[in-house]
Design a protein around this motif. Structure first.
Motif, PDB file in Angstrom:
ATOM      1  N   HIS A 119       0.809  -1.216   0.000  1.00  0.00           N
ATOM      2  CA  HIS A 119       0.000   0.000   0.000  1.00  0.00           C
ATOM      3  C   HIS A 119       0.846   1.272   0.000  1.00  0.00           C
ATOM      4  O   HIS A 119       0.341   2.355   0.246  1.00  0.00           O
ATOM      5  N   PHE A 134     -10.264   2.008   0.493  1.00  0.00           N
ATOM      6  CA  PHE A 134      -9.640   0.701   0.252  1.00  0.00           C
ATOM      7  C   PHE A 134     -10.725  -0.377   0.072  1.00  0.00           C
ATOM      8  O   PHE A 134     -11.804  -0.281   0.643  1.00  0.00           O
ATOM      9  N   ASP A 166      -5.940  -4.166  -4.281  1.00  0.00           N
ATOM     10  CA  ASP A 166      -4.612  -4.744  -4.105  1.00  0.00           C
ATOM     11  C   ASP A 166      -4.134  -5.322  -5.445  1.00  0.00           C
ATOM     12  O   ASP A 166      -4.828  -6.128  -6.067  1.00  0.00           O
ATOM     13  N   GLY A 271      -7.765  -3.698   2.915  1.00  0.00           N
ATOM     14  CA  GLY A 271      -7.615  -4.377   1.632  1.00  0.00           C
ATOM     15  C   GLY A 271      -7.896  -5.865   1.677  1.00  0.00           C
ATOM     16  O   GLY A 271      -8.597  -6.372   2.560  1.00  0.00           O
TER      17      GLY A 271
END
Lengths: 395, 193
Positions: A119, A134, A166, A271
């Motif tokens: 991240h 997220f 992600d 995430g």
């Protein structure tokens, strides 16, 4: 409708349904497909969008800024080095109060060169004035991008928003999701509200200036107003998340609490790792271990008071940080949580930090279980033996 | 949560369609109402280099986003990988299933890799050459996978794959037909069942 889409496909489909006026973009792994698929929608005449193929991410953000300043809806997508190259324009987009919407696929920053997830790219942009959402899975990525339009364009906010996935873990994972109808998405996002409009101002004979020199006399007032937009976003984000839930059955707010009710220990995560952690915590709950998960969805604005309210009374909390902040203290999310807990008058929870998954290092259930056990142990003894641990690294 | 998620690992070489197989198989399972994941392992993308892709299939929503380390089934698209890389890595010899594209029988493969678990073989490359006209073994291996595991119905697989390929090969019905008969043949010709 239940369909299977990758994270990148879901972002592209959401963009098609939002039907923005302008998309300006430059390719970068693992975000390339988003605008590649979207450009096909443009070529097929499925959207009204003016697609601007630019020569860099700096230009992509600049073109979005120009478009948005003319009053229209502008979107883009990028990742990692691409986001880094946009850096100075990120601040300009936010400072000019332009509601640009961007999908960002989280990928680490060079060097060493690596195309996989952590991240560090978006967390590095945390002070730029962009709202950051997220996503746990492909569904949330899609839902977040649709809500991002309403959050960004809300008259009390007027700040750009990035929705993230992600890298590879979600961007390239085909998974089951519920796709909304085009007309429902269009009705939800609506027409962009009227904003100061450079082109119209000239046509009307009352030209305005955006981004003028702003020295000691007024810069501070304008920055203060931008900050007010971010404060207001704290009111707007849950409202829009609730409206989304009423219409489509999935309600969103700053964070999700999972099995937190009687939890003595809590793991905070952002995430795609959240889903894996939920599976781990379910098993540990069957063993009678009082552990819960707090999934942080909104990283900017940071929901400090809201977090303090739900974390108050917990014995120990562990933060899973998917970035190395190079501060020689902890990862970057830890200090935010720490600050949120500081004003709890009595019985402040013990706080631990775990840096994990850098450069796409797989996060196993065993890793998560280890972290949960450590937090539980700390809750049990009431004493912490360390502040930071790196999990899943050879050293 | 209590019900185990069904996990598949595909081994192939770049260009053989390991990623496409996972995507098509995931889509076919989705069409039966199941929840799915399909994802490739991303490394340097080179034609002929060993590649892997994965599936998760479940009756419930899938939340796990970690890598698959202990698959229920391993499908090997290229027999030359056997012996070069450990295709049985993480496979439980008591419950795990290994399906290999080879003219050899299951016993010969077992001996070759010294593996005690259940092994199935099918000559998917020959089937592909005879039906599709090229050695693209991914679709026939889906037929073998469905036969061996019964995780979805073969008719669902045929119907959904046909739909997907018809979209991709709009003007080449012979490719669609070739793939469909490849799946059917591999389904019937798997050795070891």
């Amino acid at each position: 409708m239940k369909v299977a889409r990758t994270g990148n496909e879901a972002f592209a489909e959401a963009m098609r349904q939002i039907n923005p006026d302008v998309v300006a973009a430059y390719p970068i792994t693992p975000a390339t497909e988003i605008v590649q698929i979207f450009s096909q929608f443009v070529a097929d005449g499925l959207v009204k969008t003016e697609f601007v193929a630019v020569e860099s991410e700096h230009s992509a953000m600049s073109a979005c800024i120009g478009a948005s300043a003319s009053g229209v809806r502008a979107m883009t997508g990028t990742s990692s080095q691409g986001l880094a190259l946009m850096w100075e324009m990120l601040y300009i987009a936010a400072g000019l109060r332009l509601p640009i919407i961007m999908s960002v696929v989280n990928r680490t920053l060079s060097s060493p060169i690596n195309i996989h997830c952590d991240h560090s790219d978006t967390i590095g942009a945390r002070d730029s004035g962009w709202i950051q959402l997220f996503s746990e899975n492909v569904q949330e990525a899609y839902d977040n991008l649709i809500q991002a339009v309403r959050i960004a364009e809300h008259p009390d906010v007027k700040l750009p928003v990035m929705a993230t996935t992600d890298g590879f873990i979600l961007s390239h994972c085909l998974e089951t999701m519920d796709m909304l109808l085009d007309e429902d998405v269009q009705a939800f996002v609506g027409e962009p509200p009227e904003r100061p409009n450079l082109i119209k101002s000239v046509k009307d004979g009352k030209p305005i200036t955006l981004g003028a020199l702003d020295l000691q006399d007024y810069y501070f007032e304008h920055k203060r107003q931008s900050a007010e937009g971010m404060f207001n976003a704290k009111k707007v984000i849950p409202e829009i998340g609730k409206e989304f839930g009423q219409k489509f059955g999935r309600t969103y707010t700053f964070f999700e609490e999972y099995r937190m009710d009687d939890a003595e220990a809590v793991v905070i995560v952002m995430g795609s790792t959240t889903g894996t952690a939920k599976d781990v915590v379910d098993v540990m709950r069957e063993e009678g271990k009082k552990i819960g998960i707090l999934k942080l969805r909104v990283y900017r604005p940071f929901p400090a008071e809201e977090l303090a309210r739900v974390l108050k009374g917990k014995k120990a909390i562990g933060v899973m940080d998917r970035a190395e902040g190079m501060s020689a203290t902890t990862g970057p999310v830890y200090p935010d949580i720490c600050a949120a807990l500081y004003d709890i008058p009595e019985g402040r929870p013990l706080l631990l930090d775990y840096i994990y998954g850098l450069g796409g290092r797989d996060v196993t259930k065993e890793d998560i279980r280890y972290i949960c056990e450590e937090i539980l142990k700390t809750a049990d003894t009431g004493k912490k033996d360390y502040t930071l641990k790196y999990v899943g690294v050879r050293e | 949560m209590t019900e185990k998620v069904f996990e598949v690992r595909w081994h192939g070489r770049g260009g053989q369609g390991a990623k496409t197989a996972a995507l098509l198989f995931g889509d076919a399972a989705l069409s039966t109402g199941k929840y799915i994941q399909a994802f490739p392992e991303y490394g340097p993308e080179r034609m002929g280099a060993p590649v892997q892709s994965f599936n998760r299939i479940s009756n419930n929503p899938i939340r796990d986003h970690s890598g698959i380390e202990r698959p229920d089934v391993v499908v090997v698209l290229d027999v030359t990988l056997v012996g070069q890389i450990d295709v049985t890595d993480g496979l439980d010899p008591d419950k795990g299933l290994l399906i290999v594209n080879t003219p050899l029988g299951p016993e010969e493969i077992k001996k070759k890799i010294g593996y005690s678990g259940r092994v199935y073989t099918v000559d998917a490359s020959r089937i592909a050459k005879e039906t599709i006209g090229r050695d693209i073994p991914n679709t026939p291996m889906m037929g073998a996978l469905v036969r061996v595991t019964g995780v979805i119905d073969v008719d669902n697989l045929l119907e959904d794959t046909k739909k997907k390929l018809e979209k991709k090969f709009r003007n080449r019905p012979e490719i669609v037909e070739g793939n469909i008969s490849a799946i059917k043949r591999a389904y019937n010709e798997v050795k070891g069942v």
